[in-house]
Scaffold this active site. Structure first.
Site, PDB file in Angstrom:
ATOM      1  CG  HIS A 168      -2.299   5.564   0.771  1.00  0.00           C
ATOM      2  ND1 HIS A 168      -2.188   4.480   1.701  1.00  0.00           N
ATOM      3  CD2 HIS A 168      -1.154   5.813   0.425  1.00  0.00           C
ATOM      4  CE1 HIS A 168      -0.829   4.189   1.822  1.00  0.00           C
ATOM      5  NE2 HIS A 168      -0.167   5.079   1.047  1.00  0.00           N
ATOM      6  CD  GLU A 169       0.106   8.788  -1.745  1.00  0.00           C
ATOM      7  OE1 GLU A 169       0.956   9.524  -1.106  1.00  0.00           O
ATOM      8  OE2 GLU A 169       0.268   7.643  -2.096  1.00  0.00           O
ATOM      9  CG  HIS A 194       0.931   8.728   3.470  1.00  0.00           C
ATOM     10  ND1 HIS A 194       1.493   8.137   4.591  1.00  0.00           N
ATOM     11  CD2 HIS A 194       0.873   8.129   2.337  1.00  0.00           C
ATOM     12  CE1 HIS A 194       1.891   6.714   4.176  1.00  0.00           C
ATOM     13  NE2 HIS A 194       1.493   6.872   2.763  1.00  0.00           N
ATOM     14  CD  GLU A 226       3.222   3.412   2.703  1.00  0.00           C
ATOM     15  OE1 GLU A 226       2.192   3.354   1.976  1.00  0.00           O
ATOM     16  OE2 GLU A 226       3.896   4.461   2.733  1.00  0.00           O
TER      17      GLU A 226
END
Length: 269
Positions: free
Chosen positions: A134-135, A138, A195
């Site tokens: 997820h990070e 980004h 997100e």
């Protein structure tokens, strides 16, 4: 003056677009890597000097190892899909910081921090891979630069309104309505969209890296339990609700598995 503001806004919105390789969609991005990365790297280094970084432990080594696997998987996907060299300016770094906060974050250019507080919820390497994917997503999707760009346009809109409106009472009403409206109606949905996008991209990348995408929904079930049901209504939050994320990740897991097969990955941790 009115025409100048209108032309300036249109010019910025049209000229500051960049294609997201994972979605194929054009995104608002007024800040090239050469502009935003050096600042992000300096801020990251400053953060590390002001916080207790854990090194040499099993957990710290695991964070770095998972991060490297996820970044390598991202590079494999990008190269295979026509984006070789996309990551040439990225300087990946993964640090574990002694802090009970249940969180992790990534700065533009690949500078990632995990707080020790999130490790019990991760429950091991695959859970860390969910968060790491997820990070990393980004960073890959330039979400930091996009948020800065949206904030810049939000400010331009406020200035334009104050220039166009001459009556003080009307101007005050505009500022109040614009502040609430642009935040709830534009900025918060924009952030939630990032997100959700990072969840989907991250799921795909973690699967290519050899981690079980089914575990993503399980991690968010643990996150939900950890929150004790205390959460803002989704429309008032920068993040989707836990239930929304669980449902999305459950639905996307089979697609992530199929994407991993393209890279010869059929078994998962």
């Amino acid at each position: 003056m009115k025409k100048i503001l209108l032309v300036l806004t249109i010019f910025i919105a049209v000229s500051a677009c960049k294609v997201n390789p994972f979605t194929g969609k054009k995104t608002l991005n007024m800040y090239p890597n050469s502009s935003i990365f050096p600042t992000a790297f300096a801020q990251y280094d400053q953060f590390l000097t002001e916080n207790k970084t854990i090194t040499g432990t099993t957990d710290a080594k695991m964070i770095a190892s998972v991060g490297q696997r996820i970044a390598s998987a991202a590079e494999r996907w990008l190269t295979a899909n026509g984006y070789p060299g996309y990551l040439q300016d990225y300087k990946w770094e993964y640090n574990l910081v002694d802090d009970n906060t249940v969180n992790a974050w990534c700065m533009p250019g690949g500078k990632i921090v995990f707080y020790t507080g999130i490790l019990p919820i991760c429950q091991g390497e695959t859970g860390v891979a969910v968060v790491m994917g997820h990070e990393v997503a980004h960073a890959l999707a330039d979400h930091g630069a996009q948020r800065m760009s949206a904030g810049q346009l939000q400010q331009i809109g406020a200035v334009a309104g104050n220039v166009l409106i001459k009556d003080d009472k009307t101007k005050g009403m505009f500022n109040q309505a614009y502040g609430v409206g642009s935040q709830v109606g534009v900025m918060l949905p924009f952030s939630r969209g990032h997100e959700t996008e990072a969840d989907r991209i991250g799921l795909q990348i973690m699967a290519i890296a050899g981690y079980n995408p089914d575990e993503a929904a399980e991690l968010w079930k643990r996150m939900k339990a950890n929150s004790g049901g205390q959460a803002q209504p989704e429309f008032m939050s920068t993040h989707p609700s836990n239930d929304t994320r669980i449902n999305n990740l459950t639905a996307w897991a089979p697609m992530a598995r199929e994407e991993a097969k393209k890279f010869g990955v059929t078994t998962f941790k």
